[in-house]
Design a protein around this motif. Sequence first.
Motif, PDB file in Angstrom:
ATOM      1  N   LYS A 123      53.859 102.290  37.113  1.00 49.08           N
ATOM      2  CA  LYS A 123      53.679 101.302  38.181  1.00 49.08           C
ATOM      3  C   LYS A 123      54.692 100.158  38.109  1.00 49.08           C
ATOM      4  O   LYS A 123      54.740  99.327  39.015  1.00 49.08           O
ATOM      5  CB  LYS A 123      52.268 100.709  38.108  1.00 49.08           C
ATOM      6  N   ILE A 124      55.466 100.105  37.040  1.00 50.30           N
ATOM      7  CA  ILE A 124      56.337  98.950  36.777  1.00 50.30           C
ATOM      8  C   ILE A 124      57.774  99.284  37.163  1.00 50.30           C
ATOM      9  O   ILE A 124      58.292 100.344  36.840  1.00 50.30           O
ATOM     10  CB  ILE A 124      56.261  98.535  35.298  1.00 50.30           C
ATOM     11  N   ASP A 125      58.435  98.346  37.848  1.00 52.35           N
ATOM     12  CA  ASP A 125      59.826  98.531  38.272  1.00 52.35           C
ATOM     13  C   ASP A 125      60.821  97.805  37.370  1.00 52.35           C
ATOM     14  O   ASP A 125      61.939  98.267  37.170  1.00 52.35           O
ATOM     15  CB  ASP A 125      60.005  98.030  39.708  1.00 52.35           C
ATOM     16  N   ILE A 126      60.419  96.638  36.854  1.00 49.87           N
ATOM     17  CA  ILE A 126      61.294  95.856  35.978  1.00 49.87           C
ATOM     18  C   ILE A 126      60.486  95.457  34.746  1.00 49.87           C
ATOM     19  O   ILE A 126      59.415  94.852  34.855  1.00 49.87           O
ATOM     20  CB  ILE A 126      61.821  94.591  36.684  1.00 49.87           C
ATOM     21  N   VAL A 127      61.003  95.803  33.559  1.00 49.32           N
ATOM     22  CA  VAL A 127      60.330  95.507  32.303  1.00 49.32           C
ATOM     23  C   VAL A 127      61.141  94.482  31.525  1.00 49.32           C
ATOM     24  O   VAL A 127      62.363  94.633  31.392  1.00 49.32           O
ATOM     25  CB  VAL A 127      60.166  96.776  31.438  1.00 49.32           C
ATOM     26  N   VAL A 128      60.475  93.449  31.013  1.00 46.69           N
ATOM     27  CA  VAL A 128      61.124  92.486  30.123  1.00 46.69           C
ATOM     28  C   VAL A 128      60.409  92.552  28.780  1.00 46.69           C
ATOM     29  O   VAL A 128      59.247  92.142  28.669  1.00 46.69           O
ATOM     30  CB  VAL A 128      61.071  91.050  30.684  1.00 46.69           C
ATOM     31  N   PHE A 129      61.081  93.106  27.766  1.00 46.41           N
ATOM     32  CA  PHE A 129      60.555  93.115  26.402  1.00 46.41           C
ATOM     33  C   PHE A 129      60.995  91.831  25.704  1.00 46.41           C
ATOM     34  O   PHE A 129      62.162  91.455  25.758  1.00 46.41           O
ATOM     35  CB  PHE A 129      61.091  94.309  25.607  1.00 46.41           C
ATOM     36  N   SER A 130      60.051  91.172  25.018  1.00 43.59           N
ATOM     37  CA  SER A 130      60.394  89.918  24.355  1.00 43.59           C
ATOM     38  C   SER A 130      59.491  89.719  23.149  1.00 43.59           C
ATOM     39  O   SER A 130      58.289  89.480  23.294  1.00 43.59           O
ATOM     40  CB  SER A 130      60.247  88.734  25.317  1.00 43.59           C
ATOM     41  N   SER A 131      60.064  89.838  21.974  1.00 41.43           N
ATOM     42  CA  SER A 131      59.300  89.591  20.748  1.00 41.43           C
ATOM     43  C   SER A 131      60.290  89.505  19.598  1.00 41.43           C
ATOM     44  O   SER A 131      61.499  89.498  19.802  1.00 41.43           O
ATOM     45  CB  SER A 131      58.274  90.708  20.500  1.00 41.43           C
ATOM     46  N   GLY A 132      59.780  89.451  18.378  1.00 42.91           N
ATOM     47  CA  GLY A 132      60.647  89.400  17.204  1.00 42.91           C
ATOM     48  C   GLY A 132      60.043  88.633  16.055  1.00 42.91           C
ATOM     49  O   GLY A 132      60.006  89.097  14.918  1.00 42.91           O
ATOM     50  N   ARG A 133      59.529  87.431  16.348  1.00 42.81           N
ATOM     51  CA  ARG A 133      59.021  86.590  15.266  1.00 42.81           C
ATOM     52  C   ARG A 133      57.829  87.213  14.547  1.00 42.81           C
ATOM     53  O   ARG A 133      57.643  87.005  13.350  1.00 42.81           O
ATOM     54  CB  ARG A 133      58.655  85.223  15.852  1.00 42.81           C
ATOM     55  N   TRP A 134      57.027  87.983  15.280  1.00 37.77           N
ATOM     56  CA  TRP A 134      55.865  88.618  14.663  1.00 37.77           C
ATOM     57  C   TRP A 134      56.261  89.596  13.569  1.00 37.77           C
ATOM     58  O   TRP A 134      55.485  89.865  12.641  1.00 37.77           O
ATOM     59  CB  TRP A 134      55.050  89.344  15.736  1.00 37.77           C
TER      60      TRP A 134
END
Length: 427
Positions: free
Chosen positions: A232-243
């Motif tokens: 259902k998603i057209d644009i994905v923004v992955f954002s993480s790292g500190r965890w």
Amino acid sequence: MGKTQHQNLIRKLIPCVLYTLIPLAVLHYYRYISPRCSVPTADKRLESTATTDSITPLVQEQEAEVKNLSWWDYSEGHWVQTRLEPLYNCTSCEAIKLGQNCMLNGRSDTGYLYWQWQPKDTRCPPPVFDASLFLRIIRNKHLAFIGGSIARNQLESLICLLSTGSKPELVYKDSDEHKFRRWVFYEYNATIWSFWTQFFVEGIQYNQSKGINHNTLYLDTPNEKWASELDKIDIVVFSSGRWFAQKAIYYGEGNQLLGCNFPQENNCTDFNFFDAFRKAVRTSLKEVTKRFYKSDKAVVVANYTFAHFEGEWNEFATCPKTEPYKDGDAEMPYLENEMRKSAIEEVAMAVKDVKEMGGRLKIETLDVTKLTFLRRDAHPGPYMFPNPFANGIKEKVQNDCVHWCLPGPIDTWNAILLQLMKRWKDE
């Protein structure tokens, strides 16, 4: 006029003067003790641009110079002072998490609001956000932020920015309203989602109350919460790292034990969290690529962002700076550089894979590591809670030197995201 008449006139004028001055005094008082939440009109913003920064002519000139360039590099640069007011404020947007609503919580210095990112390549214009353009680009589309609290921070910034162009409706929230939410801009049939999956992959988070003092991550298995909705998603923004810097045990394909990042305590093979982060990003990009490499969808990986603790988390003045770093003031630490490098390299590999398969899927890096490193001044600090010093200065006070005040520099991330999307549209 006789003396008596003159005295009578003065007696009549005194109340009038007082009735005029008292409201002015009250207004002056509230102006300086209340949060600065006024939203400038469009005319004031244009006036500010023209008279203080001359940004509009500069942008036009620079855009003319770079019209033949395929892309402007926003990853390197410096912050310059500006008098442009933010597009929203501490009361005009309901999406701001209270912990990042610094002005509403009593932060009185507002200098952190008046900085603009200038790319190192002076031909590149400063990134500027245009709500109506962003909404037109995502018309009839679904955009999703996948990650932890920094992803949520950017998501809330975007909702606030877009709210200046069209009113969103919050159509879904889970029991914890700040983890899984969905807004719809009905005017554009555009949907923005948040998925709290801070490791991107499947895992079990530590829980001290249950005696679990480490995370357990399955680095080859995409998290079902976002993977099940991916169609259902057209644009994905992955954002993480500190965890990923927390204690963790890692499993790979077929649930094979890879190791852990605290071998001295757990008697297991050393597997550092840089490699774990890299593998989690790779797994996520592979999942999107194999399903949508032929589509016109897009994936963005937002790079690692900085914390600026200058002491213990509960000490007074732990992140006290009121201005950004200047070039040369400090060097980026090894950890942040390595995390940034990992994400950039994994994105480059995914782009190569799509190209070799003859696909159209767009994969980009939102490289904001340097940008955030310099902004030591824009964390909530003690203003993660309302009026932390209402009863005087305290020796111990909880500080947030990780997330970003809204409005604040994280708005620039979304301005750069818009530049990416404009390029996709042009292509």
